[in-house]
Design an enzyme around this catalytic site. Structure first.
Site, PDB file in Angstrom:
ATOM      1  N   GLY A   9     -16.181   5.154  -2.611  1.00  0.00           N
ATOM      2  CA  GLY A   9     -15.602   5.625  -1.368  1.00  0.00           C
ATOM      3  C   GLY A   9     -15.191   4.533  -0.411  1.00  0.00           C
ATOM      4  N   ALA A  10     -15.175   3.285  -0.891  1.00  0.00           N
ATOM      5  CA  ALA A  10     -14.842   2.149  -0.021  1.00  0.00           C
ATOM      6  C   ALA A  10     -13.407   1.685  -0.185  1.00  0.00           C
ATOM      7  CB  ALA A  10     -15.798   0.984  -0.310  1.00  0.00           C
ATOM      8  N   ASP A  66      -4.253   0.678  -9.249  1.00  0.00           N
ATOM      9  CA  ASP A  66      -5.692   0.447  -9.363  1.00  0.00           C
ATOM     10  C   ASP A  66      -6.100   0.209 -10.810  1.00  0.00           C
ATOM     11  OD1 ASP A  66      -5.616   0.930  -6.681  1.00  0.00           O
ATOM     12  OD2 ASP A  66      -6.636   2.866  -6.767  1.00  0.00           O
ATOM     13  N   ASP A 108       2.952   2.069  -4.908  1.00  0.00           N
ATOM     14  CA  ASP A 108       2.936   2.139  -6.372  1.00  0.00           C
ATOM     15  C   ASP A 108       3.501   3.447  -6.899  1.00  0.00           C
ATOM     16  OD1 ASP A 108       0.654   3.539  -5.502  1.00  0.00           O
ATOM     17  OD2 ASP A 108      -0.611   2.787  -7.130  1.00  0.00           O
ATOM     18  N   GLU A 142       0.842  -1.208   0.000  1.00  0.00           N
ATOM     19  CA  GLU A 142       0.000   0.000   0.000  1.00  0.00           C
ATOM     20  C   GLU A 142       0.873   1.253   0.000  1.00  0.00           C
ATOM     21  OE1 GLU A 142      -3.269  -0.035  -1.094  1.00  0.00           O
ATOM     22  OE2 GLU A 142      -3.532  -1.452   0.554  1.00  0.00           O
ATOM     23  N   SER A 185     -13.252   4.493  -9.070  1.00  0.00           N
ATOM     24  CA  SER A 185     -12.849   5.448 -10.105  1.00  0.00           C
ATOM     25  C   SER A 185     -11.986   4.768 -11.168  1.00  0.00           C
ATOM     26  CB  SER A 185     -12.101   6.630  -9.484  1.00  0.00           C
ATOM     27  OG  SER A 185     -10.963   6.203  -8.785  1.00  0.00           O
ATOM     28  N   TYR A 189      -3.547  12.354   0.792  1.00  0.00           N
ATOM     29  CA  TYR A 189      -2.817  11.432  -0.079  1.00  0.00           C
ATOM     30  C   TYR A 189      -1.648  12.162  -0.737  1.00  0.00           C
ATOM     31  CZ  TYR A 189      -2.231   7.878  -3.777  1.00  0.00           C
ATOM     32  OH  TYR A 189      -1.740   6.920  -4.623  1.00  0.00           O
ATOM     33  N   LEU A 229     -12.091   0.615  -2.966  1.00  0.00           N
ATOM     34  CA  LEU A 229     -12.099  -0.547  -3.858  1.00  0.00           C
ATOM     35  C   LEU A 229     -11.980  -0.144  -5.328  1.00  0.00           C
ATOM     36  CD1 LEU A 229     -14.894  -2.582  -2.032  1.00  0.00           C
ATOM     37  CD2 LEU A 229     -12.402  -2.767  -1.749  1.00  0.00           C
TER      38      LEU A 229
END
Length: 394
Positions: free
Chosen positions: A126-127, A176, A40, A37, A132, A228, A129
């Site tokens: 918004g989870a 992603d 990337d 996490e 987007s 972020y 996952l």
């Protein structure tokens, strides 16, 4: 989780909305990240898997420069834009993601002359996952097919990332989009984000008597709020202070020495923490890969726990709800758990024995009730197929 609209209903909805049938229907999945996490954008290693939840679009080409976008999931009418007037950071809400893809394609020299697009999605927003990325990749794939652009899956992923970075304004890495574009059913994707080399790693949990649960805390995160970006900037500052290109270039064996050097050089304590997380999480990806290759899937549980502690304490992107998932699940007998995705809410993953899945789920639910939190959503992560065409016009 059922689709918002099935394919025939999506095609019928498109026809009713735009007055003619779509030329096809495409799907791209959300993802959950097993380990790796915030690595990337540091040229590091990640290991996502695609979920059964997808963004799906019905699309038809236009030749008049008009881009018309509509979602069955979001209140509001059709968003109409001109492809030659698309401008980064110009808003448009959810429509900025597909519009950004059109912009990115045209910026790269591809003659996209307009489209009608109807979207439906089952990827929770918004989870954490990648709702987007699913939207970006499915749009890119559909336009690639319809306009005969000849781009491969990694190229589509990079275009989706460019749309999110430069058009929407979120400085995400490429994981992603690569997961949505390139994952295969029954596998996790071991991805080197520096050169985009990838390996499909068999991830048949059922054969081992295991499940990977996704727990959606219902706490919505928004990565465009600066937190972020601040962590990305801190990682880049750490690399500069160490005289390396990216934190990928710092081997795990040299981490202790590097942290001492940063502290001695007066680096901000947050930069020290970020460097420690990224380098150690790259190492955790390599640990999990070795365990999966050896068939020792259960032994990955403690590595997940270590990853959560690092995200909580060093990167500081967890929240009380995510911490509660991890503590309650482990107390109820889980093999390991961690938050997944960008954090500040979103989802956690929990590795459990099949026989303990119901008990662990019940314990997490009860812990949330006792804490006064909203009831979380819990579902198994089934490694699923990446982006693909799923139908003709109905």
């Amino acid at each position: 989780m059922t689709e918002s609209l099935n394919d025939s209903a999506l095609a019928a909805s498109f026809t009713e909305l735009y007055g003619s049938a779509p030329e096809g229907i495409w799907a791209a999945p959300g993802r959950v990240n097993l380990i790796g996490e915030y690595t990337d954008f540091n040229d590091g290693f990640v290991m996502p898997l695609a979920l059964p939840h997808t963004a799906r679009v019905a699309v038809a080409r236009r030749t008049d420069g008009e881009l018309r976008l509509h979602s069955t999931d979001v209140p509001g009418g059709v968003v109409s834009l001109r492809v030659d007037e698309l401008t980064p950071h110009s808003g448009h809400g959810w429509a900025a993601y597909p519009a950004g893809v059109v912009w990115a394609l045209r910026e790269a020299g591809h003659a996209v002359t307009g489209a009608d697009i109807q979207l439906t999605s089952t990827v929770p927003v918004g989870a954490g996952l990648s709702s987007s990325a699913a939207l970006e990749v499915v749009t890119a794939l559909a336009l690639n097919d319809l306009f005969g652009l000849g781009l491969d899956a990694p190229e589509l992923a990079v275009l989706g990332q460019r749309a999110e970075n430069a058009f929407v304004g979120v400085p995400c890495g490429v994981m992603d989009q690569m997961a949505s574009a390139c994952c295969t059913e029954g596998h996790a994707l071991y991805l080197d984000t520096r050169d985009l080399t990838q390996r499909q790693v068999p991830f048949d949990l059922a054969a081992h008597g295991l499940q990977l649960l996704v727990v959606d805390t219902r706490v919505k995160h928004a990565l465009g709020d600066g937190a972020y970006a601040e962590r990305r900037a801190g990682c880049e500052a750490g690399a500069r202070a160490l005289g390396i290109g990216t934190l990928r270039d710092l081997p795990y064996e040299g981490l202790g020495t590097a942290l001492t050097a940063l502290e001695a050089g007066g680096a901000d304590e947050s930069v020290v923490r970020y460097v420690r997380h990224v380098v150690s999480d790259n190492h955790r990806v390599e640990q999990v890969i070795a365990l999966l290759d050896a068939g020792e899937v259960r032994a990955a549980g403690p590595v997940l726990n270590e990853g959560h502690i690092s995200l909580r304490d060093d990167l500081r992107v967890s929240c009380p709800e995510l911490d509660l998932v991890v503590s309650a699940a482990n107390a109820a007998g889980a093999l390991g758990a961690r938050m997944t995705g960008g954090g500040f809410g979103g989802s956690a993953i929990v590795l459990v024995e099949d026989s303990a899945a119901d008990t662990v789920t019940k314990s997490v639910m009860e812990a949330f009730t006792s804490a006064g939190y909203a009831t979380p959503g819990v579902f198994p992560a089934v490694p699923s197929a990446g982006a693909r065409r799923v139908g003709p016009a109905a």
